[in-house]
Design a protein around this motif. Structure first.
Motif, PDB file in Angstrom:
ATOM      1  N   VAL A 144      -5.642   8.428   4.476  1.00 34.98           N
ATOM      2  CA  VAL A 144      -6.605   9.050   3.823  1.00 34.98           C
ATOM      3  C   VAL A 144      -6.863  10.556   4.354  1.00 34.98           C
ATOM      4  O   VAL A 144      -7.095  11.578   4.074  1.00 34.98           O
TER       5      VAL A 144
ATOM      6  N   CYS B 192      -5.127   3.165   1.658  1.00 31.16           N
ATOM      7  CA  CYS B 192      -6.408   2.573   2.492  1.00 31.16           C
ATOM      8  C   CYS B 192      -6.319   2.448   4.023  1.00 31.16           C
ATOM      9  O   CYS B 192      -7.050   2.052   4.479  1.00 31.16           O
ATOM     10  N   ASP B 193      -5.392   3.136   4.417  1.00 28.48           N
ATOM     11  CA  ASP B 193      -5.120   3.286   6.044  1.00 28.48           C
ATOM     12  C   ASP B 193      -5.678   4.791   6.216  1.00 28.48           C
ATOM     13  O   ASP B 193      -5.687   5.874   5.484  1.00 28.48           O
TER      14      ASP B 193
ATOM     15  N   LYS C 131      -7.845   1.848  -3.670  1.00 27.75           N
ATOM     16  CA  LYS C 131      -7.476   1.230  -2.657  1.00 27.75           C
ATOM     17  C   LYS C 131      -6.112   0.765  -2.376  1.00 27.75           C
ATOM     18  O   LYS C 131      -5.729  -0.013  -1.808  1.00 27.75           O
ATOM     19  N   ARG C 132      -5.085   1.752  -3.140  1.00 28.85           N
ATOM     20  CA  ARG C 132      -3.652   1.570  -2.994  1.00 28.85           C
ATOM     21  C   ARG C 132      -3.272   2.411  -1.834  1.00 28.85           C
ATOM     22  O   ARG C 132      -2.307   2.116  -1.085  1.00 28.85           O
TER      23      ARG C 132
ATOM     24  N   ILE D  42      -6.611   6.325  -3.547  1.00 25.18           N
ATOM     25  CA  ILE D  42      -7.474   6.038  -2.538  1.00 25.18           C
ATOM     26  C   ILE D  42      -8.710   5.448  -3.263  1.00 25.18           C
ATOM     27  O   ILE D  42      -9.207   4.183  -2.913  1.00 25.18           O
TER      28      ILE D  42
ATOM     29  N   ILE E  62       0.917  -1.246  -0.073  1.00 25.31           N
ATOM     30  CA  ILE E  62       0.196   0.037  -0.025  1.00 25.31           C
ATOM     31  C   ILE E  62       0.762   1.208   0.072  1.00 25.31           C
ATOM     32  O   ILE E  62       1.966   0.944   0.238  1.00 25.31           O
TER      33      ILE E  62
END
Length: 183
Positions: free
Chosen positions: A169, A164-165, A161-162, A158, A71
């Motif tokens: 965000v 996603c923490d 979903k690369r 985002i 990620i």
């Protein structure tokens, strides 16, 4: 004792590790009954929002074993015992990105999962970035790719979903809000 407070009756230490400790507490509930609480103890962490003079967000890409995937995140790291969060933020920025900064401003602090963990993350804004010639390197068990993304690229990451923490965000939304307020 407040109407919602749980009183700890006993604590059983289950595991003590490099990053976290795990314990099970027996607690007395407000209604007088007892329950077990599985708790993670964590020393706290920092996360750094760093934007270059070219308006690129400094990020790192790394594999996260808990997710079993790679990620993209803002630079971050765990507090060492006795370390001040602002000092940790400067150290992590340098180690993970090779950047130093003129100032480090605390934006906010939040608990990541208060239902079972006491981890708190202090989010800093690094101002006046400059590349260091002899920057401290990564820890021996850290492997990251340095990235610099535009706001649009971060928003797309985002969606994909690369990113996603929560801390990253939060960072992207913070930068987006700053852009909106400028216009």
């Amino acid at each position: 004792m407040s109407l919602l407070e749980e009183k700890t009756l006993s604590t059983e230490k289950i595991f003590s590790g490099k990053v976290i400790d795990l314990q099970v507490d027996e607690v007395k509930l407000p209604n007088g009954k007892t329950a077990k609480r599985e708790l993670i103890k964590h020393p706290g962490a920092v996360a750094i929002i760093a934007v270059t003079a070219e308006n690129k967000i400094v990020m790192v890409e790394q594999f996260r074993k808990a997710l079993e995937k790679t990620i993209i995140e803002i630079p971050a790291g765990k507090l060492e015992k006795g370390e001040k969060p602002a000092d940790c933020a400067r150290r992590e920025l340098e180690e993970e990105t090779g950047y130093d900064c003129e100032s480090m401003v605390l934006l906010n602090s939040f608990y990541t999962s208060p239902g079972f963990a006491d981890e708190i993350v202090h989010v800093y804004l690094a101002k006046g970035l400059k590349k260091k010639e002899n920057a401290a390197g990564l820890d021996e068990d850290e492997f990251v790719n340095l990235m610099e993304l535009s706001l649009d690229e971060a928003q797309q990451a985002i969606k994909e979903k690369r990113i996603c923490d929560a801390k990253t965000v939060f960072a992207v939304q913070y930068i987006q809000l700053q852009e909106v307020l400028k216009s």
